[in-house]
Design a protein around this motif. Structure first.
Motif, PDB file in Angstrom:
ATOM      1  N   PHE A 300      14.026   1.134   0.667  1.00  0.00           N
ATOM      2  CA  PHE A 300      13.267   1.185   1.912  1.00  0.00           C
ATOM      3  C   PHE A 300      12.073   0.238   1.904  1.00  0.00           C
ATOM      4  O   PHE A 300      11.246   0.278   2.826  1.00  0.00           O
ATOM      5  CB  PHE A 300      12.781   2.607   2.188  1.00  0.00           C
ATOM      6  CG  PHE A 300      13.887   3.582   2.473  1.00  0.00           C
ATOM      7  CD1 PHE A 300      14.706   3.417   3.568  1.00  0.00           C
ATOM      8  CD2 PHE A 300      14.126   4.652   1.627  1.00  0.00           C
ATOM      9  CE1 PHE A 300      15.731   4.305   3.833  1.00  0.00           C
ATOM     10  CE2 PHE A 300      15.144   5.550   1.875  1.00  0.00           C
ATOM     11  CZ  PHE A 300      15.964   5.374   2.980  1.00  0.00           C
ATOM     12  N   ALA A 301      11.963  -0.612   0.889  1.00  0.00           N
ATOM     13  CA  ALA A 301      10.874  -1.588   0.862  1.00  0.00           C
ATOM     14  C   ALA A 301      11.129  -2.660   1.912  1.00  0.00           C
ATOM     15  O   ALA A 301      12.257  -3.121   2.086  1.00  0.00           O
ATOM     16  CB  ALA A 301      10.760  -2.215  -0.522  1.00  0.00           C
ATOM     17  N   GLY A 302      10.102  -3.039   2.603  1.00  0.00           N
ATOM     18  CA  GLY A 302      10.231  -4.039   3.669  1.00  0.00           C
ATOM     19  C   GLY A 302       9.040  -3.983   4.580  1.00  0.00           C
ATOM     20  O   GLY A 302       7.890  -3.990   4.130  1.00  0.00           O
ATOM     21  N   VAL A 366       5.520  -2.721   3.180  1.00  0.00           N
ATOM     22  CA  VAL A 366       5.483  -1.686   2.150  1.00  0.00           C
ATOM     23  C   VAL A 366       6.322  -2.160   0.963  1.00  0.00           C
ATOM     24  O   VAL A 366       7.365  -2.780   1.132  1.00  0.00           O
ATOM     25  CB  VAL A 366       6.018  -0.332   2.665  1.00  0.00           C
ATOM     26  CG1 VAL A 366       5.042   0.293   3.641  1.00  0.00           C
ATOM     27  CG2 VAL A 366       7.388  -0.485   3.329  1.00  0.00           C
ATOM     28  N   ARG A 367       5.828  -1.861  -0.237  1.00  0.00           N
ATOM     29  CA  ARG A 367       6.498  -2.257  -1.471  1.00  0.00           C
ATOM     30  C   ARG A 367       7.072  -1.031  -2.170  1.00  0.00           C
ATOM     31  O   ARG A 367       6.642   0.102  -1.916  1.00  0.00           O
ATOM     32  CB  ARG A 367       5.507  -2.951  -2.403  1.00  0.00           C
ATOM     33  CG  ARG A 367       4.869  -4.209  -1.853  1.00  0.00           C
ATOM     34  CD  ARG A 367       3.865  -4.755  -2.860  1.00  0.00           C
ATOM     35  NE  ARG A 367       3.172  -5.946  -2.360  1.00  0.00           N
ATOM     36  CZ  ARG A 367       2.191  -6.562  -3.018  1.00  0.00           C
ATOM     37  NH1 ARG A 367       1.796  -6.099  -4.209  1.00  0.00           N
ATOM     38  NH2 ARG A 367       1.609  -7.631  -2.502  1.00  0.00           N
ATOM     39  N   PRO A 368       8.033  -1.231  -3.072  1.00  0.00           N
ATOM     40  CA  PRO A 368       8.517  -0.096  -3.868  1.00  0.00           C
ATOM     41  C   PRO A 368       7.365   0.542  -4.643  1.00  0.00           C
ATOM     42  O   PRO A 368       6.553  -0.148  -5.253  1.00  0.00           O
ATOM     43  CB  PRO A 368       9.545  -0.730  -4.814  1.00  0.00           C
ATOM     44  CG  PRO A 368       9.956  -1.996  -4.140  1.00  0.00           C
ATOM     45  CD  PRO A 368       8.754  -2.480  -3.384  1.00  0.00           C
ATOM     46  N   GLY A 369       7.286   1.854  -4.603  1.00  0.00           N
ATOM     47  CA  GLY A 369       6.211   2.572  -5.282  1.00  0.00           C
ATOM     48  C   GLY A 369       5.004   2.855  -4.409  1.00  0.00           C
ATOM     49  O   GLY A 369       4.161   3.685  -4.785  1.00  0.00           O
ATOM     50  N   ASP A 370       4.860   2.166  -3.267  1.00  0.00           N
ATOM     51  CA  ASP A 370       3.791   2.510  -2.337  1.00  0.00           C
ATOM     52  C   ASP A 370       3.989   3.940  -1.837  1.00  0.00           C
ATOM     53  O   ASP A 370       5.120   4.442  -1.745  1.00  0.00           O
ATOM     54  CB  ASP A 370       3.770   1.558  -1.139  1.00  0.00           C
ATOM     55  CG  ASP A 370       3.219   0.185  -1.490  1.00  0.00           C
ATOM     56  OD1 ASP A 370       2.702   0.023  -2.616  1.00  0.00           O
ATOM     57  OD2 ASP A 370       3.301  -0.718  -0.643  1.00  0.00           O
ATOM     58  N   ARG A 371       2.903   4.577  -1.461  1.00  0.00           N
ATOM     59  CA  ARG A 371       2.973   5.953  -0.972  1.00  0.00           C
ATOM     60  C   ARG A 371       2.419   6.019   0.449  1.00  0.00           C
ATOM     61  O   ARG A 371       1.287   5.578   0.698  1.00  0.00           O
ATOM     62  CB  ARG A 371       2.201   6.904  -1.890  1.00  0.00           C
ATOM     63  CG  ARG A 371       2.699   6.874  -3.314  1.00  0.00           C
ATOM     64  CD  ARG A 371       2.030   7.911  -4.203  1.00  0.00           C
ATOM     65  NE  ARG A 371       0.596   7.722  -4.358  1.00  0.00           N
ATOM     66  CZ  ARG A 371       0.036   6.840  -5.178  1.00  0.00           C
ATOM     67  NH1 ARG A 371       0.805   6.018  -5.893  1.00  0.00           N
ATOM     68  NH2 ARG A 371      -1.273   6.749  -5.297  1.00  0.00           N
ATOM     69  N   ILE A 372       3.226   6.550   1.355  1.00  0.00           N
ATOM     70  CA  ILE A 372       2.754   6.821   2.714  1.00  0.00           C
ATOM     71  C   ILE A 372       2.138   8.206   2.703  1.00  0.00           C
ATOM     72  O   ILE A 372       2.819   9.199   2.419  1.00  0.00           O
ATOM     73  CB  ILE A 372       3.885   6.727   3.740  1.00  0.00           C
ATOM     74  CG1 ILE A 372       4.465   5.309   3.772  1.00  0.00           C
ATOM     75  CG2 ILE A 372       3.381   7.109   5.129  1.00  0.00           C
ATOM     76  CD1 ILE A 372       5.634   5.149   4.731  1.00  0.00           C
ATOM     77  N   ALA A 397      12.182  -1.877   8.398  1.00  0.00           N
ATOM     78  CA  ALA A 397      13.202  -2.925   8.310  1.00  0.00           C
ATOM     79  C   ALA A 397      13.288  -3.349   6.847  1.00  0.00           C
ATOM     80  O   ALA A 397      12.438  -4.102   6.365  1.00  0.00           O
ATOM     81  CB  ALA A 397      12.842  -4.110   9.204  1.00  0.00           C
ATOM     82  N   PRO A 398      14.278  -2.859   6.090  1.00  0.00           N
ATOM     83  CA  PRO A 398      14.355  -3.184   4.661  1.00  0.00           C
ATOM     84  C   PRO A 398      14.539  -4.685   4.438  1.00  0.00           C
ATOM     85  O   PRO A 398      15.290  -5.355   5.155  1.00  0.00           O
ATOM     86  CB  PRO A 398      15.576  -2.397   4.179  1.00  0.00           C
ATOM     87  CG  PRO A 398      15.785  -1.332   5.203  1.00  0.00           C
ATOM     88  CD  PRO A 398      15.346  -1.939   6.498  1.00  0.00           C
ATOM     89  N   GLY A 403       5.677  -8.576   7.979  1.00  0.00           N
ATOM     90  CA  GLY A 403       4.507  -7.799   8.375  1.00  0.00           C
ATOM     91  C   GLY A 403       3.265  -8.148   7.584  1.00  0.00           C
ATOM     92  O   GLY A 403       3.265  -9.031   6.711  1.00  0.00           O
ATOM     93  N   VAL A 404       2.210  -7.443   7.869  1.00  0.00           N
ATOM     94  CA  VAL A 404       0.919  -7.644   7.215  1.00  0.00           C
ATOM     95  C   VAL A 404       0.876  -6.805   5.947  1.00  0.00           C
ATOM     96  O   VAL A 404       1.190  -5.612   5.969  1.00  0.00           O
ATOM     97  CB  VAL A 404      -0.231  -7.243   8.152  1.00  0.00           C
ATOM     98  CG1 VAL A 404      -1.567  -7.286   7.420  1.00  0.00           C
ATOM     99  CG2 VAL A 404      -0.266  -8.147   9.365  1.00  0.00           C
ATOM    100  N   ASP A 405       0.497  -7.422   4.832  1.00  0.00           N
ATOM    101  CA  ASP A 405       0.236  -6.665   3.614  1.00  0.00           C
ATOM    102  C   ASP A 405      -1.121  -5.999   3.781  1.00  0.00           C
ATOM    103  O   ASP A 405      -2.151  -6.677   3.850  1.00  0.00           O
ATOM    104  CB  ASP A 405       0.239  -7.594   2.404  1.00  0.00           C
ATOM    105  CG  ASP A 405       0.049  -6.840   1.089  1.00  0.00           C
ATOM    106  OD1 ASP A 405      -0.353  -5.654   1.136  1.00  0.00           O
ATOM    107  OD2 ASP A 405       0.296  -7.423   0.020  1.00  0.00           O
ATOM    108  N   PRO A 406      -1.188  -4.661   3.863  1.00  0.00           N
ATOM    109  CA  PRO A 406      -2.461  -4.006   4.179  1.00  0.00           C
ATOM    110  C   PRO A 406      -3.543  -4.196   3.120  1.00  0.00           C
ATOM    111  O   PRO A 406      -4.722  -3.960   3.399  1.00  0.00           O
ATOM    112  CB  PRO A 406      -2.075  -2.526   4.309  1.00  0.00           C
ATOM    113  CG  PRO A 406      -0.812  -2.394   3.554  1.00  0.00           C
ATOM    114  CD  PRO A 406      -0.092  -3.695   3.690  1.00  0.00           C
ATOM    115  N   PHE A 407      -3.153  -4.624   1.914  1.00  0.00           N
ATOM    116  CA  PHE A 407      -4.144  -4.819   0.860  1.00  0.00           C
ATOM    117  C   PHE A 407      -4.418  -6.296   0.589  1.00  0.00           C
ATOM    118  O   PHE A 407      -5.081  -6.638  -0.384  1.00  0.00           O
ATOM    119  CB  PHE A 407      -3.698  -4.110  -0.412  1.00  0.00           C
ATOM    120  CG  PHE A 407      -3.516  -2.634  -0.213  1.00  0.00           C
ATOM    121  CD1 PHE A 407      -4.610  -1.801  -0.046  1.00  0.00           C
ATOM    122  CD2 PHE A 407      -2.252  -2.081  -0.140  1.00  0.00           C
ATOM    123  CE1 PHE A 407      -4.448  -0.445   0.166  1.00  0.00           C
ATOM    124  CE2 PHE A 407      -2.078  -0.721   0.064  1.00  0.00           C
ATOM    125  CZ  PHE A 407      -3.176   0.106   0.222  1.00  0.00           C
TER     126      PHE A 407
END
Length: 643
Positions: A300-302, A366-372, A397-398, A403-407
């Motif tokens: 689900f990373a994307g 969002v990257r693998p391991g990120d937490r919503i 969208a995998p 998108g914008v990297d929030p960090f």
């Protein structure tokens, strides 16, 4: 063919059972599945409807290709005739709006079960769903008032599963339409099987047939891919997924939480804070100090392309943050606030609301391991709110990295403007009259004439004033993200009647001393306010137990005893009555389901009695306390505490 089943004790738990056993082959596997279902159903309903369960489960075990036949495959199983309505996004080619209806479902008085509709209508050809919107209507097509018939929730699930959890679309009485941004859609195959988990409330004492409708904007697969539509997957995130995923509800009681410095009003943030003494199932409901976290797996990373929230009356905001890293390197940032926009003039007290959703150009990587991380903010100033929810449906969208990297950070030149107090030199207007008076007494007329007509010499003085001063600094900041969005829709006419009109004072007549109040045929006895003028208000002793017994539970009708501020006699509406009394008392839903309510799938306390000692519950002698039924708010009662 529309195959529906309405048996108490089903819902998402039954769906999970079916998913684990749906691959069983042969007669033995089918018999085991039916027997497992039967243990969840009541003995009375089992004899009448077990054959329906067997037929439904057998249909699930049929190979996918054999299920895709219908008189008109382009319309889906049991779909009504397609009208000429256009899709919401008219720029798409070959887009068709498909109209589907599930039902008729007869909502009986007191109905409060989660039920399951199996193998419901869906598109029967491969394509992309770009929009879906649901509603509940009567057989004549009219939408019933919410204070009479209530779409508590309808959740669409699929076999196979599309996203991180069973649902791919859900709606409550706020009726949010799910519109994917242009260029994105959910891929649906002809072989997929859709199911509907639903809970419909009947707030009246009469049976009511209804349909659950859902309109789908759909583009054939080949045409959609030729137009460059990208596939998205649903992410279902709710605050109680860790401990109550089948019916994810919680309580917020008045007086809990903290005072919001922005508004000066008390709110409670769940699950970060402890918001009530007990949950809807009678268990402790402690906060965890953080919130609910969903960890992004690699598939689900994307890029998140949109999201919207769901709350119940009293709900204010679904706060969504993204957390990356661990330990000292943990970063957390808010990525969206899905706010409840109330059209009710009384504020956050009813279903007359719309949730805000992300703008069309909102994109977050969002990257693998990120937490919503999700927290639900509820009002705790005005009233108590029982069986609330905090859910967000997001779409990812995998493999998309647009998108914008929030960090991600950027250097910006920031202007700082402030008002400072300083001394400034200002010019003073010359005093001409005084100079002229002196000149008239001068001995030399010519000299006096020159003095009268010469230009006065400027005069100055020092004064203190506030001035604006601007300084500039170079700072490193996160790239901007839109954390606010527009409401999904405007006011809906089915929420027009807010209620509370024509309150009348409570009768002064004292009723009998009683330690038991029974609930039968939608009345409290003694103490029902519909007969209190004749029978009086019953008196209960402060230091002796008071018991409420729900005899309607024998026929599957659940009730609550929930305190409201006196006199609590206004007209029933979408925002009246409310649980706004102190101290806040609530009985849970008085009723039961077989098997001790496995998985907490039904919103019931598994008891038909509510008992407490008035003085230990904080009730004061000499005071009259009023209460109502949260399921059937036209039911009102009162009692007086005596020494």
């Amino acid at each position: 063919m529309l195959l529906a089943i309405g048996i108490g004790g089903t819902g998402l738990l039954l769906l999970m059972v079916m998913l684990r056993t749906v691959r069983a082959s042969g007669r033995r596997g089918r018999r085991a599945l039916v027997e497992r279902y039967a243990r969840l159903a009541s003995r009375e309903l089992q004899r009448a409807r077990l054959w329906l369960a067997a037929a439904a489960l057998a249909a699930l075990l049929v190979p996918a290709g054999a299920r895709a036949d219908s008189p008109n495959p382009a319309q889906g199983l049991g779909a009504p005739v397609i009208s000429g309505d256009k899709c919401a996004d008219t720029t798409y080619k070959d887009c068709t709006r498909l109209h589907f209806a599930y039902g008729p479902v007869s909502i009986t008085p007191g109905a409060n079960y989660q039920l399951l509709g199996q193998q419901i209508s869906k598109p029967n050809y491969d394509g992309y769903m770009v929009r879906v919107q649901a509603n509940m209507v009567r057989p004549d097509g009219s939408v019933p008032p919410v204070d009479e018939l209530h779409l508590h929730h309808a959740v669409w699930t699929s076999i196979p599963q599309y996203g991180n959890y069973l649902p791919f679309y859900g709606v409550g009485e706020e009726k949010t339409a799910n519109q994917a941004p242009h260029g994105y859609g959910l891929l649906v195959h002809a072989s997929d099987v859709w199911l509907l988990d639903y809970m419909l409330h009947n707030l009246t004492s009469q049976n009511a047939p209804v349909y659950v409708t859902y309109d789908v904007d759909f583009i054939p697969k080949a045409s959609a891919e030729a137009q460059g539509i990208k596939s998205v997957l649903p992410l279902w995130i709710d605050v109680r997924n860790a401990d109550h995923p089948y019916y994810p509800v919680f309580n917020v009681q008045r007086g809990y939480g903290h005072v919001d410095p922005a508004t000066g009003k008390r709110v409670c943030v769940y699950p970060r804070e402890t918001c009530a003494r007990f949950d809807p199932f009678g268990n402790a409901q402690p906060g965890n100090g953080v919130g609910y976290d969903f960890t992004i797996p690699s598939q689900f990373a994307g890029t998140l392309i949109g999201m919207g929230g769901h709350v119940h009356p009293g709900g204010l905001t679904d706060e969504v943050s993204l957390v990356r890293g661990s330990g000292a390197s943990t970063q957390e940032r808010r990525i969206f606030n899905s706010r409840a926009h109330y059209y009710d003039p009384g504020g956050p007290v009813s279903w007359d609301l719309a949730m805000t959703v992300t703008p069309p150009d909102w994109r977050v990587q969002v990257r693998p391991g990120d937490r919503i991380r999700l927290n639900a903010v509820y009002d705790a100033e005005y009233a108590s709110w029982y069986e609330g929810m905090g859910i967000v449906m997001a779409w990812v969208a995998p493999g998309d990295h647009g998108g914008v990297d929030p960090f991600q950070t950027e250097n910006v030149r920031v202007a700082h403007t402030r008002r400072v107090k300083t001394r400034v030199r200002v010019r003073v207007k010359p005093r001409r009259a005084r100079r002229r008076a002196r000149a008239r007494h001068h001995h030399h007329a010519r000299r006096a004439h020159r003095r009268r007509h010469r230009r006065p010499r400027p005069r100055y003085r020092w004064v203190s004033r506030y001035v604006k001063r601007t300084t500039y600094t170079d700072e490193t900041r996160y790239v901007p993200i839109q954390t606010e969005g527009p409401p999904n829709h405007g006011h809906l006419p089915e929420n027009d009647h807010h209620g509370g009109e024509y309150p009348t004072p409570l009768p002064d007549r004292a009723g009998p001393v009683s330690s038991t109040i029974n609930i039968a045929n939608f009345k409290y006895s003694p103490g029902d306010l519909s007969t209190a003028g004749q029978d009086g208000i019953p008196q209960v002793k402060a230091n002796q137990p008071l018991a409420f017994n729900n005899y309607d539970a024998a026929v599957g009708i659940w009730h609550t005893v929930t305190t409201c501020e006196a006199p609590c006699t206004g007209v029933t509406g979408v925002s009246y009555p409310t649980a706004n009394a102190l101290p806040p008392l609530d009985s849970l839903e008085l009723g039961y389901v077989p098997g001790n309510n496995p998985g907490g799938i039904q919103p019931v306390g598994q008891t038909t009695q509510y008992q407490f000692v008035p003085d230990r519950a904080g009730l004061q002698p000499g005071h009259v306390y009023t209460y109502f039924c949260r399921i059937h708010p036209f039911m009102r009662g009162a009692f007086k505490v005596v020494s």
